[in-house]
Design a protein around this motif. Structure first.
Motif, PDB file in Angstrom:
ATOM      1  N   ALA A 279       0.828  -1.207   0.000  1.00  0.00           N
ATOM      2  CA  ALA A 279       0.000   0.000   0.000  1.00  0.00           C
ATOM      3  C   ALA A 279       0.862   1.257   0.000  1.00  0.00           C
ATOM      4  O   ALA A 279       0.571   2.225  -0.718  1.00  0.00           O
ATOM      5  CB  ALA A 279      -0.934  -0.015   1.211  1.00  0.00           C
ATOM      6  N   VAL A 280       1.922   1.260   0.785  1.00  0.00           N
ATOM      7  CA  VAL A 280       2.800   2.436   0.855  1.00  0.00           C
ATOM      8  C   VAL A 280       3.508   2.650  -0.483  1.00  0.00           C
ATOM      9  O   VAL A 280       3.584   3.782  -0.989  1.00  0.00           O
ATOM     10  CB  VAL A 280       3.817   2.279   1.998  1.00  0.00           C
ATOM     11  CG1 VAL A 280       4.881   3.368   1.923  1.00  0.00           C
ATOM     12  CG2 VAL A 280       3.107   2.334   3.355  1.00  0.00           C
ATOM     13  N   VAL A 281       4.038   1.581  -1.071  1.00  0.00           N
ATOM     14  CA  VAL A 281       4.738   1.703  -2.354  1.00  0.00           C
ATOM     15  C   VAL A 281       3.768   2.197  -3.436  1.00  0.00           C
ATOM     16  O   VAL A 281       4.121   3.060  -4.260  1.00  0.00           O
ATOM     17  CB  VAL A 281       5.370   0.354  -2.756  1.00  0.00           C
ATOM     18  CG1 VAL A 281       5.890   0.411  -4.191  1.00  0.00           C
ATOM     19  CG2 VAL A 281       6.501  -0.005  -1.806  1.00  0.00           C
ATOM     20  N   ALA A 282       2.549   1.658  -3.448  1.00  0.00           N
ATOM     21  CA  ALA A 282       1.560   2.105  -4.437  1.00  0.00           C
ATOM     22  C   ALA A 282       1.217   3.577  -4.243  1.00  0.00           C
ATOM     23  O   ALA A 282       1.092   4.330  -5.224  1.00  0.00           O
ATOM     24  CB  ALA A 282       0.307   1.248  -4.347  1.00  0.00           C
ATOM     25  N   VAL A 370      -5.767   3.976  -1.639  1.00  0.00           N
ATOM     26  CA  VAL A 370      -4.813   2.899  -1.375  1.00  0.00           C
ATOM     27  C   VAL A 370      -4.247   3.024   0.032  1.00  0.00           C
ATOM     28  O   VAL A 370      -4.050   2.023   0.731  1.00  0.00           O
ATOM     29  CB  VAL A 370      -3.691   2.913  -2.433  1.00  0.00           C
ATOM     30  CG1 VAL A 370      -2.537   2.003  -2.007  1.00  0.00           C
ATOM     31  CG2 VAL A 370      -4.225   2.454  -3.778  1.00  0.00           C
ATOM     32  N   LEU A 371      -4.002   4.243   0.487  1.00  0.00           N
ATOM     33  CA  LEU A 371      -3.482   4.439   1.843  1.00  0.00           C
ATOM     34  C   LEU A 371      -4.488   4.003   2.908  1.00  0.00           C
ATOM     35  O   LEU A 371      -4.092   3.595   4.006  1.00  0.00           O
ATOM     36  CB  LEU A 371      -3.103   5.904   2.057  1.00  0.00           C
ATOM     37  CG  LEU A 371      -1.772   6.346   1.446  1.00  0.00           C
ATOM     38  CD1 LEU A 371      -1.580   7.842   1.618  1.00  0.00           C
ATOM     39  CD2 LEU A 371      -0.614   5.582   2.085  1.00  0.00           C
ATOM     40  N   VAL A 372      -5.786   4.072   2.588  1.00  0.00           N
ATOM     41  CA  VAL A 372      -6.802   3.610   3.540  1.00  0.00           C
ATOM     42  C   VAL A 372      -6.624   2.120   3.832  1.00  0.00           C
ATOM     43  O   VAL A 372      -7.012   1.639   4.907  1.00  0.00           O
ATOM     44  CB  VAL A 372      -8.219   3.910   2.994  1.00  0.00           C
ATOM     45  CG1 VAL A 372      -9.301   3.325   3.900  1.00  0.00           C
ATOM     46  CG2 VAL A 372      -8.421   5.414   2.863  1.00  0.00           C
ATOM     47  N   THR A 373      -6.007   1.402   2.904  1.00  0.00           N
ATOM     48  CA  THR A 373      -5.727  -0.018   3.125  1.00  0.00           C
ATOM     49  C   THR A 373      -4.939  -0.240   4.411  1.00  0.00           C
ATOM     50  O   THR A 373      -5.106  -1.261   5.083  1.00  0.00           O
ATOM     51  CB  THR A 373      -4.935  -0.588   1.920  1.00  0.00           C
ATOM     52  OG1 THR A 373      -5.740  -0.485   0.748  1.00  0.00           O
ATOM     53  CG2 THR A 373      -4.561  -2.045   2.139  1.00  0.00           C
TER      54      THR A 373
END
Length: 406
Positions: A279-282, A370-373
């Motif tokens: 998630a962080v990389v995305a 994505v960060l909400v993941t």
């Protein structure tokens, strides 16, 4: 490890590969399909939206079917339908024939996606270690092969039926032969999920909801790349038309590489850590794309997106299997619907924001999603509790006793 499981894994991997080839051949030749049937620009979105909507119907139907027949049988007969429907898209002449072929393709794809992942989760449980990412890596490889074949067809100006027929002739009998070695697990249907949860149906969905959201966010990110990367690179970052075709290919290659090594990361670090890193990389990838001063930096962002997003979908299916070990088939069928929800939302969302605001700003929206993941990352733990909040196994004794770990 028994030969039965090894053959089951190999045959299922081929099923993922064949599906990757077929889907890529369809979506990458949409302009040619539009020209063949004379579909207007106004009508094209309706045709494109119908496929994921019907795929969702197919996934829900599969949830009911697997109460009566094993998922391997659903997969055995849905894959030929997908391939024949692809051929029908290339061979038809009238718009009604296109509609029927796409309807069959959509319904069968929903059943195929759900049953493939059901078998993958049950095989992972039998193996006792993470292998789900390897199946999705083979799917990515199939997508690369399919996109390459589509490029050949477009480059040589081949008719759709000429492009599709050899693929169907090769993959269809191979898939039917390979289906003899599919291995079913022992998971049950919805009743088993409810029984294990000890609650009614609404509680089951509440337990599954975090994974449904992660699946939706992952596919919003994926559809953003597949639908907008070329336009973004050319219109916003000023690349050439030829260079604008590169980001999606780079994205597919890095997705393949990330999935090829992802199972090793899960075994060493655990699913929670891998999902968080993905998630962080995305998110960093989307940030780089949004702030890129030129095409090459934008390309770097799309590369990071492939490495980050690639782990989320396979691990979401695997987490559903762990969360409902007695009813993983039903859980996966329901979760699979949100694959298509994300696909339907992603492209129109970015397009609307890009037109109303700007495309750089639009790229920040999937970044935030994505960060909400990260909020739901603990739902991917090896031993989630009954409310979907995960925690790692506390002791070696628990490892030996548990049946729902990797």
């Amino acid at each position: 490890m028994t030969d039965v499981l090894r053959r089951g894994r190999a045959s299922l991997a081929f099923g993922f590969f064949a599906q990757g080839v077929a889907f890529a051949l369809l979506v990458t030749r949409i302009p040619a399909i539009q020209d063949r049937y004379g579909v207007s620009d106004a009508l094209l979105p309706a045709f494109l939206a119908a496929v994921p909507i019907l795929a969702g119907v197919g996934s829900v139907t599969t949830e009911r079917l697997v109460k009566r027949i094993p998922p391997s049988r659903v997969l055995r007969w849905s894959q030929p339908v997908v391939l024949l429907a692809l051929f029908g898209v290339g061979a038809g002449e009238r718009m009604v024939e296109l509609g029927l072929a796409l309807a069959a393709f959509g319904l069968a794809v929903g059943a195929l996606d759900a049953s493939m992942n059901m078998l993958g989760v049950s095989l992972q449980r039998s193996y006792g270690r993470s292998i789900m990412l390897s199946f999705h890596a083979v799917y990515s490889l199939g997508g690369i092969v399919g996109a390459s074949l589509a490029w050949v067809g477009a480059h040589w100006d081949l008719a759709l039926v000429v492009s599709y027929l050899p693929v169907v002739v090769v993959l269809l009998p191979a898939a039917l032969v390979g289906s003899r070695w599919y291995v079913d697990g022992g998971s049950g249907g919805v009743g088993a999920v409810v029984e294990e949860a000890g609650e009614g149906g609404p509680v089951v969905f509440r337990m599954l909801l975090p994974l449904c959201l992660v699946m939706t966010f992952a596919y919003i990110g994926d559809s953003t790349v597949s639908n907008w990367s070329a336009k973004y690179l050319q219109d916003v970052l000023g690349s050439s038309e030829q260079m604008a075709t590169v980001p999606y290919n780079v994205y597919m290659v890095t997705t393949l590489l990330g999935r090829a090594i992802g199972d090793f990361g899960v075994r060493r670090l655990g699913a929670v850590a891998v999902v968080r890193m993905g998630a962080v990389v995305a998110a960093v990838g989307f940030a780089v794309v949004a702030g890129a001063p030129g095409a090459w930096v934008g390309m770097l962002g799309f590369t990071l997106l492939g490495l980050g997003l690639c782990v989320l979908v396979p691990q979401t299916f695997a987490a559903a299997g762990r969360l409902f070990p007695g009813g993983s088939d039903a859980a996966i069928a329901r979760l699979n619907v949100f694959n298509y929800v994300g696909f339907l939302i992603g492209s129109p969302l970015v397009g609307a924001l890009g037109d109303a605001w700007n495309y750089r700003g639009a790229m920040l929206v999937p970044m935030v999603l994505v960060l909400v993941t990260l909020v739901y990352a603990r739902s991917f733990a090896a031993q989630p509790d009954r409310y979907g909040v995960g925690h790692e196994r506390p002791s070696t004794a628990d490892v030996g006793r548990g049946s729902n770990g990797l």
